[in-house]
Structure formats: structure tokens, C-alpha cells
Scaffold this active site. Structure first.
Site, PDB file in Angstrom:
ATOM      1  N   SER A 125     146.613 -17.719  30.117  1.00 44.23           N
ATOM      2  CA  SER A 125     145.775 -17.899  28.932  1.00 44.23           C
ATOM      3  C   SER A 125     144.498 -17.097  29.071  1.00 44.23           C
ATOM      4  O   SER A 125     144.004 -16.872  30.198  1.00 44.23           O
ATOM      5  CB  SER A 125     145.433 -19.385  28.833  1.00 44.23           C
ATOM      6  OG  SER A 125     144.380 -19.587  27.939  1.00 44.23           O
ATOM      7  N   TYR A 149     142.176 -27.685  32.757  1.00 46.43           N
ATOM      8  CA  TYR A 149     143.300 -26.904  32.212  1.00 46.43           C
ATOM      9  C   TYR A 149     143.174 -25.441  32.651  1.00 46.43           C
ATOM     10  O   TYR A 149     144.113 -24.856  33.199  1.00 46.43           O
ATOM     11  CB  TYR A 149     143.322 -27.000  30.680  1.00 46.43           C
ATOM     12  CG  TYR A 149     144.230 -25.980  30.033  1.00 46.43           C
ATOM     13  CD1 TYR A 149     145.612 -26.096  30.133  1.00 46.43           C
ATOM     14  CD2 TYR A 149     143.714 -24.883  29.332  1.00 46.43           C
ATOM     15  CE1 TYR A 149     146.452 -25.147  29.553  1.00 46.43           C
ATOM     16  CE2 TYR A 149     144.543 -23.936  28.743  1.00 46.43           C
ATOM     17  CZ  TYR A 149     145.909 -24.077  28.858  1.00 46.43           C
ATOM     18  OH  TYR A 149     146.739 -23.143  28.292  1.00 46.43           O
ATOM     19  N   LYS A 153     145.531 -23.019  35.310  1.00 47.21           N
ATOM     20  CA  LYS A 153     146.111 -21.700  35.007  1.00 47.21           C
ATOM     21  C   LYS A 153     145.670 -20.672  36.051  1.00 47.21           C
ATOM     22  O   LYS A 153     146.459 -19.864  36.527  1.00 47.21           O
ATOM     23  CB  LYS A 153     145.685 -21.221  33.613  1.00 47.21           C
ATOM     24  CG  LYS A 153     146.281 -22.013  32.480  1.00 47.21           C
ATOM     25  CD  LYS A 153     147.757 -21.701  32.291  1.00 47.21           C
ATOM     26  CE  LYS A 153     148.451 -22.619  31.329  1.00 47.21           C
ATOM     27  NZ  LYS A 153     149.892 -22.540  31.327  1.00 47.21           N
TER      28      LYS A 153
HETATM   29  P1  NAD Z   1     153.988 -26.872  23.902  1.00 46.93           P
HETATM   30  O1  NAD Z   1     153.378 -28.147  24.343  1.00 46.93           O
HETATM   31  O2  NAD Z   1     154.445 -26.751  22.500  1.00 46.93           O
HETATM   32  O3  NAD Z   1     155.202 -26.486  24.861  1.00 46.93           O
HETATM   33  C1  NAD Z   1     155.243 -26.832  26.226  1.00 46.93           C
HETATM   34  C2  NAD Z   1     156.596 -27.477  26.503  1.00 46.93           C
HETATM   35  O4  NAD Z   1     156.660 -27.823  27.883  1.00 46.93           O
HETATM   36  C3  NAD Z   1     156.831 -28.749  25.691  1.00 46.93           C
HETATM   37  O5  NAD Z   1     158.103 -28.675  25.048  1.00 46.93           O
HETATM   38  C4  NAD Z   1     156.803 -29.875  26.739  1.00 46.93           C
HETATM   39  O6  NAD Z   1     157.706 -30.927  26.399  1.00 46.93           O
HETATM   40  C5  NAD Z   1     157.223 -29.129  27.992  1.00 46.93           C
HETATM   41  N1  NAD Z   1     156.686 -29.700  29.249  1.00 46.93           N
HETATM   42  C6  NAD Z   1     155.423 -30.073  29.521  1.00 46.93           C
HETATM   43  N2  NAD Z   1     155.338 -30.511  30.780  1.00 46.93           N
HETATM   44  C7  NAD Z   1     156.572 -30.408  31.325  1.00 46.93           C
HETATM   45  C8  NAD Z   1     157.108 -30.716  32.604  1.00 46.93           C
HETATM   46  N3  NAD Z   1     156.356 -31.246  33.565  1.00 46.93           N
HETATM   47  N4  NAD Z   1     158.436 -30.479  32.819  1.00 46.93           N
HETATM   48  C9  NAD Z   1     159.221 -29.964  31.818  1.00 46.93           C
HETATM   49  N5  NAD Z   1     158.766 -29.681  30.596  1.00 46.93           N
HETATM   50  C10 NAD Z   1     157.448 -29.887  30.349  1.00 46.93           C
HETATM   51  O7  NAD Z   1     152.906 -25.715  24.245  1.00 46.93           O
HETATM   52  P2  NAD Z   1     152.898 -24.185  23.829  1.00 46.93           P
HETATM   53  O8  NAD Z   1     151.784 -23.976  22.874  1.00 46.93           O
HETATM   54  O9  NAD Z   1     154.249 -23.732  23.498  1.00 46.93           O
HETATM   55  O10 NAD Z   1     152.446 -23.537  25.210  1.00 46.93           O
HETATM   56  C11 NAD Z   1     153.363 -23.024  26.142  1.00 46.93           C
HETATM   57  C12 NAD Z   1     152.604 -22.495  27.346  1.00 46.93           C
HETATM   58  O11 NAD Z   1     151.668 -21.491  26.915  1.00 46.93           O
HETATM   59  C13 NAD Z   1     151.778 -23.551  28.065  1.00 46.93           C
HETATM   60  O12 NAD Z   1     151.884 -23.329  29.460  1.00 46.93           O
HETATM   61  C14 NAD Z   1     150.370 -23.295  27.597  1.00 46.93           C
HETATM   62  O13 NAD Z   1     149.414 -23.686  28.534  1.00 46.93           O
HETATM   63  C15 NAD Z   1     150.372 -21.780  27.405  1.00 46.93           C
HETATM   64  N6  NAD Z   1     149.368 -21.319  26.436  1.00 46.93           N
HETATM   65  C16 NAD Z   1     149.388 -21.818  25.162  1.00 46.93           C
HETATM   66  C17 NAD Z   1     148.406 -21.391  24.262  1.00 46.93           C
HETATM   67  C18 NAD Z   1     148.374 -21.938  22.851  1.00 46.93           C
HETATM   68  O14 NAD Z   1     147.357 -21.767  22.168  1.00 46.93           O
HETATM   69  N7  NAD Z   1     149.433 -22.571  22.356  1.00 46.93           N
HETATM   70  C19 NAD Z   1     147.431 -20.457  24.640  1.00 46.93           C
HETATM   71  C20 NAD Z   1     147.470 -19.961  25.944  1.00 46.93           C
HETATM   72  C21 NAD Z   1     148.440 -20.396  26.843  1.00 46.93           C
HETATM   73  N1  UFG Z   2     137.260 -24.737  15.515  1.00 46.55           N
HETATM   74  C1  UFG Z   2     136.577 -25.363  14.478  1.00 46.55           C
HETATM   75  N2  UFG Z   2     137.064 -26.538  14.019  1.00 46.55           N
HETATM   76  C2  UFG Z   2     138.205 -27.118  14.506  1.00 46.55           C
HETATM   77  C3  UFG Z   2     138.891 -26.467  15.556  1.00 46.55           C
HETATM   78  C4  UFG Z   2     138.380 -25.293  16.044  1.00 46.55           C
HETATM   79  O1  UFG Z   2     135.544 -24.870  14.016  1.00 46.55           O
HETATM   80  O2  UFG Z   2     138.584 -28.205  14.035  1.00 46.55           O
HETATM   81  C5  UFG Z   2     136.765 -23.430  16.011  1.00 46.55           C
HETATM   82  C6  UFG Z   2     136.380 -23.437  17.484  1.00 46.55           C
HETATM   83  O3  UFG Z   2     135.037 -23.833  17.638  1.00 46.55           O
HETATM   84  C7  UFG Z   2     136.641 -21.978  17.861  1.00 46.55           C
HETATM   85  C8  UFG Z   2     137.817 -21.584  16.982  1.00 46.55           C
HETATM   86  O4  UFG Z   2     137.832 -22.509  15.904  1.00 46.55           O
HETATM   87  O5  UFG Z   2     135.536 -21.186  17.491  1.00 46.55           O
HETATM   88  C9  UFG Z   2     139.163 -21.649  17.703  1.00 46.55           C
HETATM   89  O6  UFG Z   2     139.327 -22.923  18.297  1.00 46.55           O
HETATM   90  P1  UFG Z   2     140.746 -23.411  18.889  1.00 46.55           P
HETATM   91  O7  UFG Z   2     140.557 -24.807  19.389  1.00 46.55           O
HETATM   92  O8  UFG Z   2     141.809 -23.173  17.884  1.00 46.55           O
HETATM   93  O9  UFG Z   2     141.030 -22.375  20.059  1.00 46.55           O
HETATM   94  P2  UFG Z   2     140.225 -22.059  21.404  1.00 46.55           P
HETATM   95  O10 UFG Z   2     139.943 -20.596  21.396  1.00 46.55           O
HETATM   96  O11 UFG Z   2     139.076 -22.968  21.586  1.00 46.55           O
HETATM   97  O12 UFG Z   2     141.292 -22.422  22.527  1.00 46.55           O
HETATM   98  C10 UFG Z   2     142.662 -21.979  22.467  1.00 46.55           C
HETATM   99  C11 UFG Z   2     143.541 -22.965  23.235  1.00 46.55           C
HETATM  100  C12 UFG Z   2     143.193 -22.913  24.705  1.00 46.55           C
HETATM  101  C13 UFG Z   2     143.297 -21.497  25.205  1.00 46.55           C
HETATM  102  C14 UFG Z   2     142.446 -20.561  24.363  1.00 46.55           C
HETATM  103  C15 UFG Z   2     142.624 -19.123  24.776  1.00 46.55           C
HETATM  104  O13 UFG Z   2     143.343 -24.288  22.749  1.00 46.55           O
HETATM  105  O14 UFG Z   2     144.111 -23.698  25.410  1.00 46.55           O
HETATM  106  O15 UFG Z   2     142.802 -20.685  22.990  1.00 46.55           O
HETATM  107  O16 UFG Z   2     143.971 -18.796  24.780  1.00 46.55           O
HETATM  108  F1  UFG Z   2     142.875 -21.453  26.471  1.00 46.55           F
END
Ligand code: NAD
Ligand code: UFG
Length: 338
Positions: A125, A149, A153
């Protein structure tokens, strides 16, 4: 073509990646404990790809089950999405985050070592950059963590670097996602957070759908053009295609690689509201409230390395991201008239 194990394959990014990888001919096996996803998503996945994707219900901390799955499906490479992902929750439940994320990654590496599977893509991330010291963020920017978190990572990335150094057979890519949003064009899969969403796009969607009254904008006094926070929103299908490109890259290269998956475009919260209103034809009422603790003013990628190494660039625009999020939400039947 490879036989792939996708951990977290029933989740948001994992399911979209499973579609892309399966459509280009890889054989995909999904592994998930369904802690944040459902069997319905698996059925929809099968419908999109037009065939049944094998699914193993299990936790990534179950090393024996992982090892037997790797062996029984003759897996060549693993894409590791499984983990917990909420920044706020990680501060309240750090043990759960280190257990699922760090212990989960160790367990996966042990199973892979046992079965001599040495190709791995890890979902990292942009959070590993901490508070940006300069922008846009390239992969040489110093890393740091401001919450459990992010630290999980970072610890996994560092562990993977040591693993790759220990044996030249390892081929590891840590893909640092920026802000994935949007949904597959079929509207059969997408992001469906349980409870009140933490992230901006799912919250905007719920306001437009009449499920939340107003969006709270966390601060309009940041040093950004309109004062609201700036992020690099990227279509989840672009992120998914980035995994196909990374897999191809790893078939030709060994070692450890950290690569951004971002567009390079920073968008403010107000720009997102405006783009969403245009794409959906709905109003998104908002009010400005105090800054959210831990938020940075701006975070966006330098996407040069992904272009150079993977030959991959994000192709979809902001309208595609908003329109597909809205279509998916409407398809779930939750939108009410405004
Ligand atoms: P998500 O929660 O939709 O998907 C994660 C999946 O992993 C889920 O289906 C959950 O059931 C499964 N899971 C969780 N813990 C587990 C375990 N211990 N064993 C087996 N399965 C497990 O999340 P996502 O948004 O698809 O994110 C996927 C990956 O990408 C994550 O590692 C997350 O940290 C990373 N990531 C997501 C974002 C974002 O904004 N969505 C940004 C940066 C990184
Ligand atoms: N924001 C609002 N109102 C809301 C939600 C968010 O104003 O209700 C604003 C936040 O302050 C920020 C922007 O919208 O300026 C984006 O916020 P998000 O929560 O959507 O995303 P972040 O960038 O804070 O974090 C996300 C994931 C993290 C990841 C990061 C970088 O939640 O897990 O992107 O990949 F680490």
C-alpha cells in the site's frame, strides 16, 4: 500460463484480479476465510468468467492447509491479498492486524517454501510511504508507518526482501496500491463494505443512494488547491491488470521489487464529489468537519517504474471509476430515489 493461488480472492481487489487473470488464461484457485467477503461474490465470479473457479475456505495462518492446496493444485505462483485493511480498526486491534497480516504472510511463506513455490505478488500500500517528504511518491521515497496496519505492510515488505536475498529462486513483487475504487463492468462484483464506510468513494456512493444523509469532508484547510485532501484514485480493474503485468515481469526476473500502482493524478475530495455527481446524476450533499487524525494532505504516485518495468499504465479515467461504482451499487438494489 500459470496455475495461481489467490489468497483473499473473494475480496474486493482479489476478485477483480481473479477475473482478469482467469480471462487471459491462467488457472486460478481462490483461498479465503470469508471474514470480509461472501460466497455470493464467488458465485458472481464464476458467472463473469463462465466457469467454476476452485475455492478453498481457509485461513492463511493455516500453513498445512495452504501447503496441501499448493500441492494438490500444482500451484506455480501466489498472489497474496488476504489480510485486514482498516487503518482505524488497526489502532484498536493491533494484535488482530499483526496476526492476520504478518503471521499470515509468514505462514504463507512457510507453505510456499515447503512446496518450492517461489513466485509471489504481495498487496502492499502507499501507506508505507508515511507522511510524504516529496511528491509524487516514487519507490525510493523513505518508508515509515504511522499505524499498526501500515506497520504490518512495512514489516511484510521487509521480510519479503530478506527472503528474496536469501535464495535467488525467489521472485517477489510488492505492489503498492494507491486508492483503488470502481467495479467490474458487469456490476456483479465491486466494493461492498459492511457497516458505515471508512473510505471516501463508498461513502459518497451511499450518500448519493440516500443511505447516508451527508458526506463529512475531513478538513478544507489543507495546503492543496481547494483545501481538501488529495489522493491518487485508481480503477480497480487497472489495479487488477497491474497484477497480470507483474506476473509476466516475474516470469523473467528474480529478486524483490517494490512497484507503485497509481495513476500519477491527485484528485481532491471536492473533485471526487463533483465527478461522482456528474457520473451518477445524483446530488452528494456535504459538510466540512474537522480533519481526520492521521490523514496526510496529499498522496499520489510517480507511476514511472510500473510503466518501465511492467509495461503497465492505468487506462481508465475518473468518470469510469465513478460510473462503475454507481452502477455496482445500483445493481445491489440499495439505492433509493432522491
Ligand atoms: P477485502 O477485505 O475486500 O479483501 C481481503 C480478503 O481477504 C477478504 O475476502 C477476507 O475475507 C480475506 N481475509 C482476510 N484475512 C484473512 C485470513 N487471515 N485468511 C484468509 N483470508 C483472509 O480487501 P481489499 O480491498 O480487496 O484488499 C486486498 C489487499 O489489498 C489487502 O491486503 C489490503 O491491505 C491491500 N490494499 C487495499 C487497499 C484498498 O484501498 N482497498 C489499498 C492498499 C492495499
Ligand atoms: N475523506 C473524507 N470523508 C470521508 C472519507 C474520506 O473527507 O468520509 C477524505 C480523507 O480525509 C482523504 C480522502 O477522502 O483526504 C481519502 O480517504 P480514504 O479513507 O478513502 O483513503 P486514504 O487515502 O485515507 O486511505 C486509503 C486506504 C488505506 C491505504 C491508503 C493508501 O484506506 O488503507 O488508501 O493506499 F493505506
Amino acid at each position: 500460463m500459470s496455475r495461481l493461488l489467490i489468497t483473499g480472492g473473494a475480496g474486493y481487489i482479489g476478485s477483480h484480479s481473479a477475473v482478469v487473470l482467469s480471462k487471459i488464461g491462467h488457472q486460478v484457485v481462490l483461498y479465503d476465510n470469508l471474514s470480509n467477503s461472501s460466497r455470493a461474490a464467488l458465485e458472481n465470479l464464476d458467472q463473469i468468467v463462465g466457469q467454476h473457479m476452485p475455492f478453498v475456505k481457509g485461513d492463511v495462518r493455516n500453513t498445512e492447509l495452504l501447503a496441501s492446496t499448493l500441492a494438490s493444485h500444482s500451484i506455480d505462483a501466489v498472489i497474496h491479498f488476504a489480510g485486514l485493511k482498516s487503518v482505524g480498526e488497526s489502532t484498536d486491534k493491533p494484535i488482530d492486524y499483526y496476526a492476520n497480516n504478518v503471521q499470515g504472510a509468514i505462514s504463507l511463506l512457510q507453505a510456499m517454501q515447503m512446496q518450492r513455490v517461489t513466485t509471489l505478488i504481495f498487496s502492499s500500500s502507499a501507506t508505507v510511504y508515511g507522511n510524504p517528504q516529496y511528491l509524487p511518491l516514487d519507490e525510493t521515497h523513505p518508508t515509515s508507518a504511522t499505524n499498526p496496519y501500515g506497520r504490518s505492510k512495512l514489516q511484510i515488505e521487509e521480510m519479503l526482501r530478506d527472503v528474496a536475498k536469501s535464495d535467488p529462486n525467489w521472485r517477489i513483487a510488492c505492489l503498492r496500491y494507491f486508492n483503488p475504487v470502481g467495479a467490474h463492468e458487469s456490476s456483479l462484483i465491486g466494493e461492498s463494505p459492511t457497516g458505515i464506510p471508512n473510505n471516501l468513494m463508498p461513502y459518497i456512493v451511499q450518500v448519493a443512494a440516500g443511505q447516508q444523509a451527508t458526506l463529512s469532508i475531513f478538513g478544507d484547510d489543507y495546503p492543496t488547491p481547494d483545501g481538501t485532501g488529495v489522493r491518487d484514485y485508481i480503477h480497480v480493474m487497472d489495479v487488477a491488470e497491474g497484477h497480470a503485468a507483474a506476473l509476466d515481469f516475474l516470469s523473467k526476473t528474480n529478486g524483490w521489487h517494490a512497484i507503485n500502482l497509481g495513476t500519477g493524478n491527485g484528485r481532491s475530495v471536492l473533485e471526487m464529489v463533483d465527478a461522482f455527481e456528474k457520473a451518477s446524476g445524483r446530488k452528494v450533499p456535504y459538510r466540512v468537519v474537522a480533519r481526520r487524525v492521521g490523514d496526510v494532505a496529499e498522496c499520489y504516485a510517480n507511476p514511472h517504474k510500473s510503466d518501465q518495468l511492467l509495461g503497465w499504465k492505468a487506462a481508465r479515467n475518473l468518470d469510469d471509476m465513478c460510473a462503475s461504482s454507481w452502477q455496482f451499487h445500483k445493481a445491489t438494489g440499495l439505492a433509493v430515489s432522491q
